[in-house]
Scaffold this active site. Structure first.
Site, short mmCIF file in Angstrom:
data_model
loop_
_atom_site.label_atom_id
_atom_site.label_comp_id
_atom_site.label_asym_id
_atom_site.label_seq_id
_atom_site.Cartn_x
_atom_site.Cartn_y
_atom_site.Cartn_z
N GLU A 174 25.99 57.33 59.35
CA GLU A 174 26.80 56.48 60.15
C GLU A 174 26.11 55.51 60.97
O GLU A 174 26.55 54.80 61.93
CB GLU A 174 27.59 57.48 61.39
CG GLU A 174 28.36 58.64 60.60
CD GLU A 174 29.56 58.17 60.10
OE1 GLU A 174 30.32 57.49 60.74
OE2 GLU A 174 30.24 58.65 58.81
N HIS A 250 30.20 60.84 67.15
CA HIS A 250 29.04 60.20 66.88
C HIS A 250 28.31 60.52 67.93
O HIS A 250 28.65 60.79 69.21
CB HIS A 250 29.16 58.84 66.65
CG HIS A 250 29.77 58.19 65.64
ND1 HIS A 250 30.69 57.02 65.55
CD2 HIS A 250 29.52 58.56 64.36
CE1 HIS A 250 31.06 56.71 64.31
NE2 HIS A 250 30.51 57.69 63.41
N CYS A 369 30.18 50.92 70.72
CA CYS A 369 30.47 51.25 69.24
C CYS A 369 30.50 49.68 68.61
O CYS A 369 30.69 49.74 67.50
CB CYS A 369 31.96 51.73 69.17
SG CYS A 369 31.99 53.44 69.58
#
Ligand code: SUG
Length: 445
Positions: A174, A250, A369
């Site tokens: 990721e 995450h 993000c």
């Protein structure tokens, strides 16, 4: 030689919508089928990026991907004209159409993992696009991500681009959302922290019970090898599986590092003390601050709702650090109280700035993000495609571009509208000229 840590924010694409695509991401599921505003989403992002440039930081923008992704829809058997492809997909497989329409490339913390030249053996900056295999809508990003990164960081003398890892759950990757770097100063070698959710070659190791662990240890180790990092400068830490099950999909939802500061929640990791000791031992210097936030002050639920840890911790030109937080942190009493306290603790963090990024937050994407960090020296900054760097001119151009091409509102039903394909393509054609990217949308017809 001057050294910086640049932030490259994802420009929100024209199809920004709420489709509830991310199992394990609480905000994405809670807002499924809500009506979005692509125009305000893009403008909120641009405003944050410009504010950071105005604070004296190096700030860039990464172009969005082309959506609806007609290439993928054709690849899975929908045929005919663009309008027919959309119509058939909407009738026969609406969930697949939604996956092919997400503007999820805006979250550039998931675009790639980046290691600066001061950490790598060949002295270049290394990029590995994330394969994002855990989610269908994200697994279609890495090829174009690689093209956009190569067009932004084009000079092979300074930038070393790798292909994304094999597209298999063993290598679930990721990107920078599960990677952070600690160093005394940006130009000095650092400790790269790779945080994983599970190890596939050690199936008896702990893993979450309810929600997926998107990052594997094997993926993190592969990226460290590709980036030519010394063992002495890497720490592999496991995320606490219990917090993944509470919506921490995450690691950047529960921890963030910058220079000599690691800001994290008490429950973020497994074997916390042992791993902090390893970081301390590998860190090049003595002045290291572990800012641990206790559950008694901020619960996991408050952290996930407010995105306290999905903040950017940035170093201002005067050397002080600031937290770039979403306004959601102001609206949560426990988190707001903590942020008022953190600037008084005698750590390098002295300021907090709040930004409204609610359009992105409603899909589980906070300030951190939305950005990919690239630590660079002044020569490397000069080698970046200068048309991607934020300044008054680019800010004005991109705002005008958004005004011209973006819809005020978009519902999930609108994703089947063939006009949206035309609008997105026209917008991206113009954007590639503004940012001088060349043909990064290689599937474009
Ligand atoms: O992958 N949300 C993204 C949010 C990514 C956040 N990134 C970081 N933490 N770095 C994701 O879950 C939701 C799309 C939707 O439901 O329409 C989404 O993809």
């Amino acid at each position: 030689m001057k050294h910086f840590e640049a932030n490259f924010d994802g420009l929100v694409g024209p199809t920004h919508n709420y489709a509830g695509l991310s199992f394990g991401n609480v905000a994405s599921l809670n807002n499924a089928a809500a009506t979005s505003s692509p125009k305000s989403a893009a403008k909120q992002g641009l405003k944050k990026a410009k504010a950071l440039a105005d604070l004296g930081l190096v700030q860039g923008m990464l172009a969005p991907q082309e959506r609806p992704d007609l290439h993928t829809l054709r690849r899975i058997g929908f045929s005919g004209t663009d309008a027919q492809v959309l119509q058939k997909a909407a009738e026969q497989a609406p969930a697949l159409l939604r996956a092919c329409c997400s503007a999820s490339s805006m979250w550039t913390a998931n675009a790639a993992t980046v290691s600066p030249s001061s950490d790598t053996q060949d002295g270049k900056i290394h990029f590995t696009p994330a394969n994002l295999v855990d989610k269908l809508h994200r697994s279609i990003e890495p090829v174009t991500t690689g093209n956009i990164l190569a067009a932004t960081f084009a000079n092979t003398r300074y930038f070393n681009h790798h292909t994304h890892l094999p597209e298999h759950p063993s290598f679930g990757d990721e990107g920078a959302a599960n990677h952070t770097r600690l160093c005394p100063q940006y130009g000095q070698s650092g400790v790269e922290l790779f945080v994983y959710g599970q190890s596939v070659t050690n199936p008896s190791a702990p893993k979450p019970a309810k929600f997926p662990a998107r990052q594997t240890l094997e993926a993190s180790q592969a990226v460290a090898r590709l980036h030519q990092l010394d063992d002495d400068s890497c720490v592999f830490m496991q995320q606490n599986p219990d917090v993944i099950d509470q919506g921490v999909f995450h690691n950047d939802v529960i921890a963030v590092g910058n220079q000599n500061v690691l800001f994290y929640h008490e429950q973020a990791f497994l074997n916390t003390q042992q791993k902090l000791d390893e970081i301390r031992q590998k860190f090049n210097g003595d002045d290291l601050h572990f800012i641990e936030v206790p559950t008694a002050k901020v619960s996991i639920d408050d952290a996930v709702r407010s995105y306290l840890f999905n903040t950017q911790v940035v170093t201002l030109p005067n050397g002080e650090m600031a937290i770039i937080a979403p306004t959601d942190c102001q609206e949560n009493p426990a988190v707001y109280a903590y942020l008022q306290e953190v600037v008084t603790l005698g750590t390098p963090i002295k300021h907090v700035h709040y930004f409204d990024v609610k359009q992105s937050m409603q899909n589980g994407g906070g300030p951190a993000c939305l950005r990919l960090r690239v630590a660079m020296n002044e020569v490397e900054v000069a080698a970046v495609n200068q048309h991607t760097l934020m300044n008054d001119d680019l800010f004005a151009k991109l705002n005008a571009w958004v005004d011209k091409h973006y819809r005020d509102e978009l519902s999930v039903a609108d994703l089947a509208d063939p006009q949206l394909v035309f609008e997105s393509r026209t917008a991206l054609d113009e954007l590639t000229q503004i940012m001088k990217l060349g043909s990064v949308y290689q599937f474009q017809k």
